[in-house]
Design a protein around this motif. Structure first.
Motif, PDB file in Angstrom:
ATOM      1  N   SER A  48       4.468   2.639  -1.523  1.00 18.15           N
ATOM      2  CA  SER A  48       4.539   3.844  -0.708  1.00 18.15           C
ATOM      3  C   SER A  48       4.987   5.013  -1.581  1.00 18.15           C
ATOM      4  O   SER A  48       5.979   4.910  -2.311  1.00 18.15           O
ATOM      5  CB  SER A  48       5.543   3.619   0.419  1.00 18.15           C
ATOM      6  N   LYS A 198      -6.270   1.977   8.192  1.00 20.35           N
ATOM      7  CA  LYS A 198      -6.102   2.428   6.813  1.00 20.35           C
ATOM      8  C   LYS A 198      -7.450   2.733   6.198  1.00 20.35           C
ATOM      9  O   LYS A 198      -8.452   2.111   6.558  1.00 20.35           O
ATOM     10  CB  LYS A 198      -5.512   1.295   5.979  1.00 20.35           C
ATOM     11  N   ILE A 232      -3.777   5.726   7.559  1.00 20.77           N
ATOM     12  CA  ILE A 232      -2.998   5.722   6.325  1.00 20.77           C
ATOM     13  C   ILE A 232      -3.969   5.723   5.152  1.00 20.77           C
ATOM     14  O   ILE A 232      -4.970   4.999   5.164  1.00 20.77           O
ATOM     15  CB  ILE A 232      -2.091   4.473   6.273  1.00 20.77           C
ATOM     16  N   ASP A 253      -0.836   8.484   0.887  1.00 19.27           N
ATOM     17  CA  ASP A 253       0.337   7.750   1.375  1.00 19.27           C
ATOM     18  C   ASP A 253       0.779   6.619   0.449  1.00 19.27           C
ATOM     19  O   ASP A 253       1.963   6.403   0.252  1.00 19.27           O
ATOM     20  CB  ASP A 253       0.036   7.162   2.758  1.00 19.27           C
TER      21      ASP A 253
END
Ligand code: C2E
Ligand code: CA
Ligand code: CA
Ligand code: CA
Length: 279
Positions: A48, A198, A232, A253
């Protein structure tokens, strides 16, 4: 020059035969690889950018053949797809990923997502949700820790059939990640029609992101689009600090790539995760 040309010709036909033989013998060997325990999962961390921590891993197949040595997935996945062996192998991948999660939980490691690659052929059977449900249940793993990665080609083939399976996975609580975005027959329609969590920016764009304004523009637009859809964004194939800085700036991200870590065998990954826990 003439002689060199003739040698080249001989060399070339020799290569062709060797290639055909290798392909045939590969298929024979691959058939036994699962039973003989020659397949392995390696795990590559996803980090992350908000806090620099590993939030998950992608499971990547490796084939350690007794006769043929280490064979990378690019050399045998296409063969597995052609021969239909991908169905057994794909089931093994899902089960093995869940067994591994169970083992990590037992060791007291902080939970993280494990992403598995699922091919179009697997979705064509219609059994992906059942295979996933059984693997999760057998190992006592909560669905939220499993992520299914699929490519645009999966959504293209028989998309109603695929959509039903993705909805079923989503209803279970499994996350869905769209892999290699921008390299296939991309259609923005897929992004609204399929329930995704995602989106992975393909490494071909990441590779040139600091040198080619067009790659940078595609990566930037993809990120904005994905965020607009509440997805994401993960960038894969991140190898340099320059790429990382660019991606961070762009609002990406998560990153995955050699800069942080190569795909690791399970023991090495465990060491890395234990070190992180102690930070
Ligand atoms: P993919 O799903 O796009 O996986 C990412 C590939 O990029 C992996 O190659 C990974 O090792 C590599 N990679 C990661 N970081 C970097 C980096 O910084 N630089 C570079 N140059 N490469 C990086 P790998 O492990 O050789 O796998 C190749 C492909 O094989 C995968 O591409 C995927 O399409 C397929 N594959 C792997 N495991 C499975 C599986 O279990 N099932 C299926 N159906 N396909 C799989
Ligand atoms: Ca993938
Ligand atoms: Ca990918
Ligand atoms: Ca790829």
């Amino acid at each position: 020059v003439k002689e060199a040309g003739r040698n080249n010709f001989h060399f070339y036909t020799g290569e062709m035969n060797a290639h055909a033989l290798r392909w045939m013998s590969l298929e024979v060997h691959l058939r036994h690889a699962v039973e003989r325990n020659e397949l392995r999962l390696y795990f590559q961390p996803q980090v992350s950018l908000a806090d620099g921590r590993v939030t998950g891993v992608e499971a990547l197949l490796r084939w350690q053949s007794a006769e043929l040595g280490m064979i990378p997935p690019g050399d045998f996945i296409p063969l597995a797809e052609d021969s239909g062996l991908i169905l057994d192998i794909g089931t093994w991948v899902i089960e093995e990923a869940c067994r591994q999660m169970k083992a990590w939980h037992a060791k007291g490691l902080p939970p993280m997502t494990v992403a598995v690659n699922v091919s179009a052929r697997q979705f064509a059977t219609g059994t992906v949700p059942a295979v996933v449900r059984k693997a999760l249940r057998d190992n006592g793993v909560a669905p939220r820790w499993l992520e299914v990665e699929l490519t645009e080609s999966v959504m293209m083939h028989d998309s109603d059939h695929t959509q039903m399976q993705l909805n079923e996975l989503a209803a279970m609580g499994v996350s869905i990640s769209l892999d290699d975005f921008g390299t296939g027959y991309s259609s923005l329609g897929y992004l609204s029609r399929f329930r995704l969590d995602k989106l992975k920016i393909d490494q071909t764009f990441v590779k040139n992101i600091t040198t080619d304004p067009r790659s940078a523009a595609i990566a930037r637009a993809t990120t904005a689009l994905a965020h607009g859809l509440n997805l994401i964004v993960v960038a894969e194939g991140v190898e340099t600090e320059g790429q990382l800085a660019f991606l961070r700036d762009m609002g990406c991200d998560k990153i995955q790539g050699y800069l942080f870590s190569r795909p690791l065998p399970v023991d090495e990954l465990s060491v890395l995760l234990l070190e992180q826990r102690m930070l």
